[in-house]
Design a protein around this motif. Structure first.
Motif, PDB file in Angstrom:
ATOM      1  N   ALA A   1       0.832  -1.207   0.000  1.00 55.12           N
ATOM      2  CA  ALA A   1       0.000   0.000   0.000  1.00 55.12           C
ATOM      3  C   ALA A   1       0.864   1.254   0.000  1.00 55.12           C
ATOM      4  O   ALA A   1       0.567   2.226  -0.710  1.00 55.12           O
ATOM      5  CB  ALA A   1      -0.934  -0.014   1.207  1.00 55.12           C
ATOM      6  N   ASP A   2       1.937   1.258   0.784  1.00 57.30           N
ATOM      7  CA  ASP A   2       2.842   2.413   0.818  1.00 57.30           C
ATOM      8  C   ASP A   2       3.484   2.641  -0.546  1.00 57.30           C
ATOM      9  O   ASP A   2       3.666   3.788  -0.987  1.00 57.30           O
ATOM     10  CB  ASP A   2       3.928   2.205   1.873  1.00 57.30           C
ATOM     11  N   ARG A   3       3.843   1.562  -1.200  1.00 57.08           N
ATOM     12  CA  ARG A   3       4.488   1.682  -2.510  1.00 57.08           C
ATOM     13  C   ARG A   3       3.523   2.239  -3.553  1.00 57.08           C
ATOM     14  O   ARG A   3       3.895   3.123  -4.334  1.00 57.08           O
ATOM     15  CB  ARG A   3       4.988   0.307  -2.944  1.00 57.08           C
ATOM     16  N   ILE A   4       2.290   1.764  -3.556  1.00 59.01           N
ATOM     17  CA  ILE A   4       1.307   2.277  -4.509  1.00 59.01           C
ATOM     18  C   ILE A   4       0.988   3.738  -4.206  1.00 59.01           C
ATOM     19  O   ILE A   4       0.824   4.562  -5.119  1.00 59.01           O
ATOM     20  CB  ILE A   4       0.036   1.414  -4.472  1.00 59.01           C
ATOM     21  N   THR A   5       0.914   4.090  -2.929  1.00 59.51           N
ATOM     22  CA  THR A   5       0.671   5.480  -2.554  1.00 59.51           C
ATOM     23  C   THR A   5       1.793   6.383  -3.057  1.00 59.51           C
ATOM     24  O   THR A   5       1.547   7.502  -3.514  1.00 59.51           O
ATOM     25  CB  THR A   5       0.523   5.604  -1.031  1.00 59.51           C
ATOM     26  N   ALA A   6       3.028   5.899  -2.973  1.00 63.39           N
ATOM     27  CA  ALA A   6       4.157   6.684  -3.482  1.00 63.39           C
ATOM     28  C   ALA A   6       4.006   6.925  -4.981  1.00 63.39           C
ATOM     29  O   ALA A   6       4.326   8.013  -5.479  1.00 63.39           O
ATOM     30  CB  ALA A   6       5.474   5.964  -3.181  1.00 63.39           C
ATOM     31  N   TYR A   7       3.515   5.932  -5.703  1.00 59.02           N
ATOM     32  CA  TYR A   7       3.294   6.100  -7.143  1.00 59.02           C
ATOM     33  C   TYR A   7       2.202   7.133  -7.411  1.00 59.02           C
ATOM     34  O   TYR A   7       2.347   7.999  -8.282  1.00 59.02           O
ATOM     35  CB  TYR A   7       2.893   4.768  -7.781  1.00 59.02           C
ATOM     36  N   THR A   8       1.088   7.028  -6.682  1.00 61.17           N
ATOM     37  CA  THR A   8      -0.024   7.944  -6.948  1.00 61.17           C
ATOM     38  C   THR A   8       0.290   9.364  -6.492  1.00 61.17           C
ATOM     39  O   THR A   8      -0.293  10.320  -7.024  1.00 61.17           O
ATOM     40  CB  THR A   8      -1.310   7.456  -6.257  1.00 61.17           C
ATOM     41  N   ASP A   9       1.174   9.515  -5.517  1.00 62.43           N
ATOM     42  CA  ASP A   9       1.549  10.859  -5.048  1.00 62.43           C
ATOM     43  C   ASP A   9       2.491  11.563  -6.019  1.00 62.43           C
ATOM     44  O   ASP A   9       2.715  12.772  -5.884  1.00 62.43           O
ATOM     45  CB  ASP A   9       2.213  10.777  -3.671  1.00 62.43           C
ATOM     46  N   ASP A  10       3.071  10.821  -6.947  1.00 61.05           N
ATOM     47  CA  ASP A  10       3.991  11.403  -7.922  1.00 61.05           C
ATOM     48  C   ASP A  10       3.209  11.786  -9.174  1.00 61.05           C
ATOM     49  O   ASP A  10       2.813  10.916  -9.958  1.00 61.05           O
ATOM     50  CB  ASP A  10       5.087  10.391  -8.271  1.00 61.05           C
ATOM     51  N   PRO A  11       2.974  13.082  -9.418  1.00 60.09           N
ATOM     52  CA  PRO A  11       2.157  13.482 -10.575  1.00 60.09           C
ATOM     53  C   PRO A  11       2.815  13.194 -11.910  1.00 60.09           C
ATOM     54  O   PRO A  11       2.154  13.279 -12.950  1.00 60.09           O
ATOM     55  CB  PRO A  11       1.958  14.986 -10.363  1.00 60.09           C
ATOM     56  N   ALA A  12       4.110  12.840 -11.906  1.00 54.13           N
ATOM     57  CA  ALA A  12       4.786  12.552 -13.168  1.00 54.13           C
ATOM     58  C   ALA A  12       4.357  11.215 -13.762  1.00 54.13           C
ATOM     59  O   ALA A  12       4.562  10.969 -14.950  1.00 54.13           O
ATOM     60  CB  ALA A  12       6.308  12.560 -12.967  1.00 54.13           C
ATOM     61  N   ASN A  13       3.772  10.349 -12.956  1.00 53.21           N
ATOM     62  CA  ASN A  13       3.380   9.021 -13.445  1.00 53.21           C
ATOM     63  C   ASN A  13       2.091   9.095 -14.261  1.00 53.21           C
ATOM     64  O   ASN A  13       1.107   9.681 -13.831  1.00 53.21           O
ATOM     65  CB  ASN A  13       3.186   8.051 -12.278  1.00 53.21           C
ATOM     66  N   THR A  14       2.119   8.471 -15.428  1.00 47.88           N
ATOM     67  CA  THR A  14       0.927   8.368 -16.259  1.00 47.88           C
ATOM     68  C   THR A  14       0.019   7.274 -15.700  1.00 47.88           C
ATOM     69  O   THR A  14       0.457   6.442 -14.894  1.00 47.88           O
ATOM     70  CB  THR A  14       1.309   8.013 -17.696  1.00 47.88           C
ATOM     71  N   PRO A  15      -1.240   7.248 -16.121  1.00 45.13           N
ATOM     72  CA  PRO A  15      -2.122   6.168 -15.648  1.00 45.13           C
ATOM     73  C   PRO A  15      -1.551   4.782 -15.926  1.00 45.13           C
ATOM     74  O   PRO A  15      -1.634   3.889 -15.072  1.00 45.13           O
ATOM     75  CB  PRO A  15      -3.424   6.407 -16.422  1.00 45.13           C
ATOM     76  N   HIS A  16      -0.966   4.587 -17.109  1.00 45.81           N
ATOM     77  CA  HIS A  16      -0.443   3.254 -17.410  1.00 45.81           C
ATOM     78  C   HIS A  16       0.751   2.915 -16.515  1.00 45.81           C
ATOM     79  O   HIS A  16       0.921   1.760 -16.115  1.00 45.81           O
ATOM     80  CB  HIS A  16      -0.036   3.151 -18.876  1.00 45.81           C
ATOM     81  N   GLN A  17       1.573   3.895 -16.176  1.00 45.29           N
ATOM     82  CA  GLN A  17       2.675   3.648 -15.246  1.00 45.29           C
ATOM     83  C   GLN A  17       2.143   3.295 -13.862  1.00 45.29           C
ATOM     84  O   GLN A  17       2.688   2.421 -13.182  1.00 45.29           O
ATOM     85  CB  GLN A  17       3.588   4.873 -15.177  1.00 45.29           C
ATOM     86  N   LEU A  18       1.082   3.962 -13.447  1.00 46.98           N
ATOM     87  CA  LEU A  18       0.470   3.638 -12.160  1.00 46.98           C
ATOM     88  C   LEU A  18      -0.059   2.210 -12.162  1.00 46.98           C
ATOM     89  O   LEU A  18       0.107   1.470 -11.184  1.00 46.98           O
ATOM     90  CB  LEU A  18      -0.671   4.609 -11.861  1.00 46.98           C
ATOM     91  N   ILE A  19      -0.685   1.814 -13.255  1.00 47.65           N
ATOM     92  CA  ILE A  19      -1.253   0.470 -13.350  1.00 47.65           C
ATOM     93  C   ILE A  19      -0.155  -0.583 -13.313  1.00 47.65           C
ATOM     94  O   ILE A  19      -0.219  -1.555 -12.547  1.00 47.65           O
ATOM     95  CB  ILE A  19      -2.093   0.340 -14.633  1.00 47.65           C
ATOM     96  N   THR A  20       0.885  -0.383 -14.121  1.00 43.89           N
ATOM     97  CA  THR A  20       1.965  -1.371 -14.196  1.00 43.89           C
ATOM     98  C   THR A  20       2.709  -1.480 -12.874  1.00 43.89           C
ATOM     99  O   THR A  20       2.964  -2.582 -12.373  1.00 43.89           O
ATOM    100  CB  THR A  20       2.941  -1.000 -15.323  1.00 43.89           C
ATOM    101  N   GLY A  21       3.062  -0.337 -12.300  1.00 44.31           N
ATOM    102  CA  GLY A  21       3.783  -0.365 -11.025  1.00 44.31           C
ATOM    103  C   GLY A  21       2.958  -0.964  -9.904  1.00 44.31           C
ATOM    104  O   GLY A  21       3.466  -1.729  -9.078  1.00 44.31           O
ATOM    105  N   SER A  22       1.668  -0.647  -9.870  1.00 41.50           N
ATOM    106  CA  SER A  22       0.808  -1.170  -8.814  1.00 41.50           C
ATOM    107  C   SER A  22       0.602  -2.670  -8.964  1.00 41.50           C
ATOM    108  O   SER A  22       0.547  -3.400  -7.963  1.00 41.50           O
ATOM    109  CB  SER A  22      -0.546  -0.453  -8.835  1.00 41.50           C
ATOM    110  N   ARG A  23       0.499  -3.141 -10.190  1.00 47.12           N
ATOM    111  CA  ARG A  23       0.351  -4.582 -10.395  1.00 47.12           C
ATOM    112  C   ARG A  23       1.598  -5.324  -9.928  1.00 47.12           C
ATOM    113  O   ARG A  23       1.494  -6.401  -9.333  1.00 47.12           O
ATOM    114  CB  ARG A  23       0.090  -4.863 -11.874  1.00 47.12           C
TER     115      ARG A  23
END
Length: 374
Positions: free
Chosen positions: A300-322
């Motif tokens: 959960a902390d790792r996914i939150t770090a991804y979503t808190d970074d506005p530089a990540n695109t939706p697809h980057q968020l999806i791939t990293g979270s998976r």
């Protein structure tokens, strides 16, 4: 005399957060729709829930609710704009006619409505994923849950379904992995109860090594104390080699692994593995559950770090979270093995009876006697 701003006034202004990029995307889209209502068809399945601003959401709902005007009539008067304002105002009392007209001025190009829509949907995906991660973290640390492992895994399943849904909405692109640095690993502060459970497992595993043979679902990484993890490896090494297991043989294996120090004497180590209580499976499941909850919180902390970074695109968020969620699923597999119900006697294959030695009847296993004193 000119007014000198008060220090407290300046502080209040500094605390006002700057609008996020999605704020301007919402303004641009609404301006485009107010200027050219026929472009509503270009927003696809966008709905009010995708908006970050409550006022903007209410206005978008009103635009969809009021029948579109004739383009020629709309260019001549504000009748339709007034109807939209009246429709939205009960749900957004602060909305005014001046803001309606300001939105039209904010729109750079009304023909870019589809692009503004994609920006709004992308930010909504980020916020939704962030909420799911927050819920997973909160569940993983909730001490009041009657079945914490099952609840956490249910939250993880919900997060997985969200990622599947988002994957169908956003096309992949090169560079799909987030460049966000992973959050610093949080050192788990084990309580005395946690340490006691690990000590009891080591002692009961030493007393009942036959049961350890079936506990391959528990690994050294599940322990909170490195010494206990190393001692678990010592016990399991003896068991899997088929060697005799008792406090003395565990001491010998620990010596070969370099575990004895000035602070851990042979006497201390033997005392640690000589006070069994309960069964190895029980304590092992407790330790594995704790490891599962800790892993869920880290994910959960790792996914939150991804979503808190506005530089990540939706697809980057999806791939990293998976990928993060896959780390939890690997531990889920071991948890399912540990907690799977034993097969019923009728489902078990019939074993061939062992042939008795000529010297007499077969000896009863020592494990039976040991369990009688538990």
């Amino acid at each position: 005399m000119p007014h000198t701003p008060d220090t407290y006034e300046d502080d209040d202004l500094d605390r006002i957060p700057a609008p996020k990029p999605v704020h301007y995307a919402e303004q641009a889209l609404l301006g485009a729709l107010l200027l050219e209502p026929q472009r509503l068809a270009e927003t696809g399945t966008l709905d009010a829930g995708h908006f970050d601003s409550h006022t903007h959401a209410a206005l978008f709902t009103a635009i969809r609710a009021v029948p579109p005007p004739d383009p020629d009539d709309h260019a001549k008067d504000t009748t339709w704009l007034n109807a939209v304002l009246e429709q939205a105002r009960p749900h957004a009392p602060g909305l005014s006619a001046s803001y309606i007209h300001a939105l039209i001025q904010f729109c750079p190009q009304s023909k870019h409505a589809a692009a503004y829509t994609r920006l709004i949907r992308a930010d909504h995906a980020r916020r939704t994923l962030s909420r799911h991660a927050e819920r997973l973290a909160r569940t993983a640390t909730d001490p009041t849950l009657p079945n914490p492992a099952a609840t956490v895994l249910a939250e993880a399943d919900a997060l997985g379904r969200l990622l599947d849904d988002l994957a169908g909405q956003f096309a992949p692109h090169p560079g799909s992995l987030p460049r966000t640095p992973p959050p610093a690993a949080v050192t788990y502060r084990s309580s005395e109860e946690d340490l006691d459970e690990e000590r009891l497992l080591l002692a009961t595993a030493t007393a009942y090594p036959a049961e350890v043979q079936q506990m391959r679902w528990l690994t050294a990484e599940d322990f909170t104390l490195p010494l206990h993890a190393a001692l678990w490896q010592s016990v399991t090494a003896l068991v899997h080699r088929g060697d005799m297991v008792d406090p003395v043989t565990v001491l010998g294996e620990a010596q070969h692994r370099g575990l004895l120090t000035d602070s851990l004497t042979p006497k201390d180590l033997m005392a640690l593995v000589s006070t069994p209580a309960g069964s190895p499976e029980y304590w092992g499941e407790r330790i594995l559950q704790r490891a599962l909850l800790a892993r869920a919180h880290a994910v959960a902390d790792r996914i939150t770090a991804y979503t808190d970074d506005p530089a990540n695109t939706p697809h980057q968020l999806i791939t990293g979270s998976r990928r993060a969620l896959a780390e939890l699923n690997s531990l889920r597999t071991r948890w399912n093995r540990a907690t799977a119900p034993a097969p019923s006697p009728a489902a078990r294959p019939q074993a061939r009876p062992a042939t008795a030695p000529r010297a007499g009847p077969p000896n009863r296993p020592a494990l039976t006697a040991a369990r009688a004193h538990r």
